[in-house]
Design a protein around this motif. Sequence first.
Motif, PDB file in Angstrom:
ATOM      1  N   ILE A   1      13.610   3.292  27.669  1.00 56.90           N
ATOM      2  CA  ILE A   1      12.169   3.177  27.456  1.00 56.90           C
ATOM      3  C   ILE A   1      11.739   4.175  26.394  1.00 56.90           C
ATOM      4  CG2 ILE A   1       9.902   3.449  28.510  1.00 56.90           C
ATOM      5  CD1 ILE A   1      12.790   2.502  30.701  1.00 56.90           C
ATOM      6  N   TYR A   2      10.910   3.704  25.456  1.00 59.20           N
ATOM      7  CA  TYR A   2      10.454   4.506  24.325  1.00 59.20           C
ATOM      8  C   TYR A   2       8.936   4.474  24.224  1.00 59.20           C
ATOM      9  CZ  TYR A   2      15.199   4.264  22.283  1.00 59.20           C
ATOM     10  OH  TYR A   2      16.534   4.362  22.040  1.00 59.20           O
ATOM     11  N   HIS A   3       8.380   5.501  23.567  1.00 57.04           N
ATOM     12  CA  HIS A   3       7.047   5.381  23.003  1.00 57.04           C
ATOM     13  C   HIS A   3       7.110   5.786  21.540  1.00 57.04           C
ATOM     14  CE1 HIS A   3       5.274   9.387  22.192  1.00 57.04           C
ATOM     15  NE2 HIS A   3       5.979   9.844  23.207  1.00 57.04           N
ATOM     16  N   ASP A   4       6.684   4.892  20.667  1.00 53.36           N
ATOM     17  CA  ASP A   4       6.565   5.169  19.234  1.00 53.36           C
ATOM     18  C   ASP A   4       7.837   5.766  18.640  1.00 53.36           C
ATOM     19  OD1 ASP A   4       3.634   4.518  19.122  1.00 53.36           O
ATOM     20  OD2 ASP A   4       3.585   6.166  20.543  1.00 53.36           O
ATOM     21  N   GLY A   5       8.979   5.230  19.031  1.00 53.24           N
ATOM     22  CA  GLY A   5      10.246   5.694  18.483  1.00 53.24           C
ATOM     23  C   GLY A   5      10.868   6.856  19.215  1.00 53.24           C
TER      24      GLY A   5
ATOM     25  N   ALA B   1      -2.691  13.128  28.555  1.00 56.57           N
ATOM     26  CA  ALA B   1      -4.108  12.774  28.555  1.00 56.57           C
ATOM     27  C   ALA B   1      -4.635  12.662  27.131  1.00 56.57           C
ATOM     28  CB  ALA B   1      -4.911  13.811  29.344  1.00 56.57           C
ATOM     29  N   GLY B   2      -5.358  11.576  26.861  1.00 53.28           N
ATOM     30  CA  GLY B   2      -5.964  11.367  25.553  1.00 53.28           C
ATOM     31  C   GLY B   2      -5.057  10.745  24.513  1.00 53.28           C
ATOM     32  N   ALA B   3      -3.766  10.593  24.831  1.00 58.55           N
ATOM     33  CA  ALA B   3      -2.824  10.060  23.845  1.00 58.55           C
ATOM     34  C   ALA B   3      -2.984   8.552  23.703  1.00 58.55           C
ATOM     35  CB  ALA B   3      -1.394  10.391  24.255  1.00 58.55           C
ATOM     36  N   VAL B   4      -2.682   8.052  22.509  1.00 58.82           N
ATOM     37  CA  VAL B   4      -2.568   6.619  22.274  1.00 58.82           C
ATOM     38  C   VAL B   4      -1.102   6.341  21.943  1.00 58.82           C
ATOM     39  CG1 VAL B   4      -3.306   4.666  20.871  1.00 58.82           C
ATOM     40  CG2 VAL B   4      -4.931   6.487  21.420  1.00 58.82           C
ATOM     41  N   TRP B   5      -0.416   5.648  22.848  1.00 63.03           N
ATOM     42  CA  TRP B   5       1.024   5.435  22.721  1.00 63.03           C
ATOM     43  C   TRP B   5       1.341   3.953  22.691  1.00 63.03           C
ATOM     44  CZ3 TRP B   5       3.635   9.233  26.757  1.00 63.03           C
ATOM     45  CH2 TRP B   5       3.611  10.537  26.240  1.00 63.03           C
ATOM     46  N   GLY B   6       2.440   3.623  22.020  1.00 58.76           N
ATOM     47  CA  GLY B   6       2.994   2.279  22.054  1.00 58.76           C
ATOM     48  C   GLY B   6       4.290   2.292  22.838  1.00 58.76           C
ATOM     49  N   LEU B   7       4.325   1.636  24.002  1.00 61.29           N
ATOM     50  CA  LEU B   7       5.498   1.610  24.868  1.00 61.29           C
ATOM     51  C   LEU B   7       6.329   0.360  24.611  1.00 61.29           C
ATOM     52  CD1 LEU B   7       3.867   2.613  28.288  1.00 61.29           C
ATOM     53  CD2 LEU B   7       4.959   4.126  26.626  1.00 61.29           C
ATOM     54  N   TYR B   8       7.635   0.489  24.661  1.00 61.79           N
ATOM     55  CA  TYR B   8       8.522  -0.669  24.564  1.00 61.79           C
ATOM     56  C   TYR B   8       9.854  -0.317  25.211  1.00 61.79           C
ATOM     57  CZ  TYR B   8      10.533   1.755  20.487  1.00 61.79           C
ATOM     58  OH  TYR B   8      11.119   2.672  19.658  1.00 61.79           O
ATOM     59  N   VAL B   9      10.729  -1.313  25.360  1.00 61.58           N
ATOM     60  CA  VAL B   9      11.972  -1.130  26.096  1.00 61.58           C
ATOM     61  C   VAL B   9      13.096  -1.877  25.382  1.00 61.58           C
ATOM     62  CG1 VAL B   9      11.393  -3.073  27.623  1.00 61.58           C
ATOM     63  CG2 VAL B   9      13.090  -1.375  28.365  1.00 61.58           C
ATOM     64  N   ASN B  10      14.294  -1.283  25.400  1.00 60.44           N
ATOM     65  CA  ASN B  10      15.517  -1.911  24.935  1.00 60.44           C
ATOM     66  C   ASN B  10      16.457  -2.097  26.119  1.00 60.44           C
ATOM     67  OD1 ASN B  10      14.490  -0.133  22.606  1.00 60.44           O
ATOM     68  ND2 ASN B  10      15.967  -1.421  21.558  1.00 60.44           N
ATOM     69  N   ALA B  11      17.287  -3.120  26.071  1.00 57.81           N
ATOM     70  CA  ALA B  11      18.331  -3.322  27.075  1.00 57.81           C
ATOM     71  C   ALA B  11      19.669  -2.870  26.505  1.00 57.81           C
ATOM     72  CB  ALA B  11      18.399  -4.785  27.485  1.00 57.81           C
ATOM     73  N   ARG B  12      20.512  -2.326  27.387  1.00 60.25           N
ATOM     74  CA  ARG B  12      21.839  -1.841  26.973  1.00 60.25           C
ATOM     75  C   ARG B  12      22.855  -2.313  28.001  1.00 60.25           C
ATOM     76  NH1 ARG B  12      23.364   3.162  24.228  1.00 60.25           N
ATOM     77  NH2 ARG B  12      21.171   3.761  24.280  1.00 60.25           N
ATOM     78  N   ASP B  13      23.988  -2.808  27.538  1.00 58.70           N
ATOM     79  CA  ASP B  13      25.026  -3.201  28.490  1.00 58.70           C
ATOM     80  C   ASP B  13      26.046  -2.083  28.655  1.00 58.70           C
ATOM     81  OD1 ASP B  13      26.860  -3.411  26.354  1.00 58.70           O
ATOM     82  OD2 ASP B  13      26.576  -5.580  26.171  1.00 58.70           O
TER      83      ASP B  13
ATOM     84  N   THR C   1       5.505  -4.285  21.746  1.00 52.98           N
ATOM     85  CA  THR C   1       4.881  -3.007  22.055  1.00 52.98           C
ATOM     86  C   THR C   1       3.632  -3.212  22.912  1.00 52.98           C
ATOM     87  OG1 THR C   1       5.680  -2.048  19.992  1.00 52.98           O
ATOM     88  CG2 THR C   1       3.827  -0.939  21.051  1.00 52.98           C
ATOM     89  N   VAL C   2       3.478  -2.375  23.926  1.00 57.18           N
ATOM     90  CA  VAL C   2       2.263  -2.338  24.724  1.00 57.18           C
ATOM     91  C   VAL C   2       1.546  -1.031  24.394  1.00 57.18           C
ATOM     92  CG1 VAL C   2       1.263  -2.346  27.037  1.00 57.18           C
ATOM     93  CG2 VAL C   2       3.346  -3.654  26.577  1.00 57.18           C
ATOM     94  N   THR C   3       0.352  -1.131  23.842  1.00 60.47           N
ATOM     95  CA  THR C   3      -0.402   0.059  23.459  1.00 60.47           C
ATOM     96  C   THR C   3      -1.252   0.526  24.636  1.00 60.47           C
ATOM     97  OG1 THR C   3      -0.476  -0.649  21.156  1.00 60.47           O
ATOM     98  CG2 THR C   3      -2.079   1.008  21.838  1.00 60.47           C
ATOM     99  N   ILE C   4      -1.190   1.806  24.941  1.00 60.19           N
ATOM    100  CA  ILE C   4      -2.015   2.387  25.997  1.00 60.19           C
ATOM    101  C   ILE C   4      -2.846   3.526  25.419  1.00 60.19           C
ATOM    102  CG2 ILE C   4      -0.436   1.776  27.873  1.00 60.19           C
ATOM    103  CD1 ILE C   4       0.528   4.709  27.864  1.00 60.19           C
ATOM    104  N   THR C   5      -4.063   3.640  25.905  1.00 61.97           N
ATOM    105  CA  THR C   5      -4.919   4.775  25.602  1.00 61.97           C
ATOM    106  C   THR C   5      -5.109   5.537  26.904  1.00 61.97           C
ATOM    107  OG1 THR C   5      -6.057   3.567  23.844  1.00 61.97           O
ATOM    108  CG2 THR C   5      -7.157   5.521  24.722  1.00 61.97           C
ATOM    109  N   VAL C   6      -4.523   6.710  26.978  1.00 61.05           N
ATOM    110  CA  VAL C   6      -4.488   7.468  28.230  1.00 61.05           C
ATOM    111  C   VAL C   6      -5.846   8.133  28.455  1.00 61.05           C
ATOM    112  CG1 VAL C   6      -3.271   9.248  29.530  1.00 61.05           C
ATOM    113  CG2 VAL C   6      -2.034   7.870  27.840  1.00 61.05           C
ATOM    114  N   PRO C   7      -6.435   7.963  29.643  1.00 59.26           N
ATOM    115  CA  PRO C   7      -7.734   8.603  29.897  1.00 59.26           C
ATOM    116  C   PRO C   7      -7.586  10.115  30.055  1.00 59.26           C
ATOM    117  CG  PRO C   7      -6.931   7.568  31.897  1.00 59.26           C
ATOM    118  CD  PRO C   7      -5.977   7.172  30.806  1.00 59.26           C
ATOM    119  N   GLN C   8      -8.690  10.802  29.890  1.00 55.12           N
ATOM    120  CA  GLN C   8      -8.712  12.229  30.170  1.00 55.12           C
ATOM    121  C   GLN C   8      -8.705  12.463  31.677  1.00 55.12           C
ATOM    122  OE1 GLN C   8      -8.381  14.547  27.936  1.00 55.12           O
ATOM    123  NE2 GLN C   8      -8.679  13.328  26.076  1.00 55.12           N
TER     124      GLN C   8
END
Length: 687
Positions: free
Chosen positions: A204-208, A227-239, A250-257
């Motif tokens: 699992i990553y956010h913004d690289g 708190a207050g961050a704007v992040w883009g979350l995404y996931v890779n699969a690995r065997d 990417t799923v963008t989240i804006t974290v509340p204070q």
Amino acid sequence: MRWNPLRIPAAVVTALVLVVTLAGPAPAAVVAGPAPITGVGSGKCLDVNGGARTARTGVAIRDCTGAANQAWTLTTNGELQVYDAATCLDVAGQDTTAPAVVQIYPCNGGANQKWRLQTNGTIVGVQSGLCLDVTGRGTANGTVVGMWTCNGQTNQSWTTTLRTGDTTAPTVPGNPRVSNLTCSTVTFAWNASTDAVGVAFYDIYHDGQQMTSVSGSTLSTSLPVVAGAVWGLYVNARDAAGNVSQASTTVTITVPQCQADTQAPTAPGTPSATVSGTTVTLTWAAATDNVGVRTYEVRRGGTAVGTVSGNPPVTTFIDSGLAASTAYSYSVVARDAQGNTSPASGSRTVTTGAACGSAVCSVTQVGTDTDIPWGLDTLPDGTVLYTRRDAQQVVRLDPATGAKTTVGTVPNVQGTDGEGGLMGLALSPTFASDQWVYLMHTSPTDNRIVRIKLVNNALVTSSAQVLLTGIPRNKYHDGGRLRFGPDGKLYASTGDAQNGDYAQNTSNLAGKILRLNPDGTVPSDNPFGNAVWSYGHRNPQGIAFDSQGRLWEQEFGNSVMDETNLIVKGGNYGWPACEGTVGTCGTAGFIAPKRTYPTSEGSCSGIAIVRDALYVACARGARMYRAVISGSSLTNVQTFFSGTYGRLRTVEPAPGGGLWLTTTTTGDKDSVANNSNERILRVTLGG
């Protein structure tokens, strides 16, 4: 009758143990095997001592015999089994610190029994991150095998057909989504990936930046957030064989204070100022706030010209490139984490000197663009040729007039919904006669280097030649810079494609500095017989040569620090075991960086060298660093444009000893064309 555990008959104990064993996790499917695992440094096989089948029996290296105690299988869960599906290679006591003991033990599904067979030859414990290691680099029969910090040496390198039994990457995980977002945590979930054998892990990553890894049976996890961050979350699969999927969307989240805050900071103190030529240095007394000041905005004549961030931020700012003999009025405002803004400080008026007396003398905007200007070079007539990353076009800019001409669209370019696309550009050293433009870009399957002729102000796509393919790609970590060296060779920086073990595998082109002849062939003096020049890099995006012909490189770290390196032929720069100076950076064979930067003040991409001063353009840090190259060190480090122009991507030498500088303020983490608002600047340098 009370049951006394001290009086249980031995036969009953045996029966109870058998019941527990039979009630354990169901055996996982086999990826490959049985097959031996052979140490590269010793030529001997991983062996269960004495052929014993008793739990907690240790392992060592011995002459390869083909016996059952040297026959291992790899499962979809990442287990290494011996004898049968009930016996696993195990890190004793779930120890995560070196040295740790390795043994056999009944398979129980624990993370201390799961392994990553990396393509660089290492076998890494999932729970500890340590490498399977032949103690003391021994080669004698019976030398103990345990766990040690990964260091890239041959006693941690293993050959086995288990690793090559599966070469197909998993599919992209589907439908990433979030729930339960708070100021400190979020639940991130996704649909299962599929694989030819089986998914072993999700990364699992956010913004690289990698946040965590979970097992292949896990489809959601709770993540810490800021708190207050704007992040883009995404996931890779690995065997289990180390193959990594392309990233999810990417799923963008804006974290509340974490708490409501409506109280503004107090006004900062009236700034004091010192003048050196056309540079002004400001200093002010800190503002106060009920929670905490996070940013100061510096205003010149009422217009914001810079920001200073931190926790708490420093209270000084350098304003460079001003007009000579001109009066300027400055004030400062403070902001807290929730954007409450203080009253402005008192103003301070100063007059610059009659001439530039600093490293940076003036800045002129020569162009704008609605896409990301990424690669850039200067044509013989002084005009600029640059790439538009997401629009996949090459543009010619006249810096004197600002007039732009699109000279062509590069074929077969595909974005990555991250930082891939049309990236690096370099003109042939003999462009006046051969007209070759070299480009690095992401395709639907890989990253590649091509060249196309520029004739009569147009790219002749029929002339296109693909020089190098097979550079792994992913959403982030695609590298992308091109530069011709004084030796006439073409150098390229490549990211690790979000698979750290690629960086240590000299047969893989990811996580490297590459070196090619201008026609794409491999120079005969390259160290590994392929295009690889140096390795152990995470995501290098800046390369430049100094007056001695030495190659310098700028590299993104993960979450701790970025680094500037002096590149040597065949050098190993330590990733993923070492990030900057964090990790096993003192390991023999790893080359230390010449300078590091906290990622909050860095995320630096392009570099340029002018008169043996190194200039570094930083995105997250929104600044340009300047350092003097002295011997093999970087000295007299200065910071310019802190927040003045926002995020900076590319810096290149300009005619007359200046710089071209480009911004990357919006739209730089997706593949949407023309959703940005960027500037191309010309920087005039002093002595």
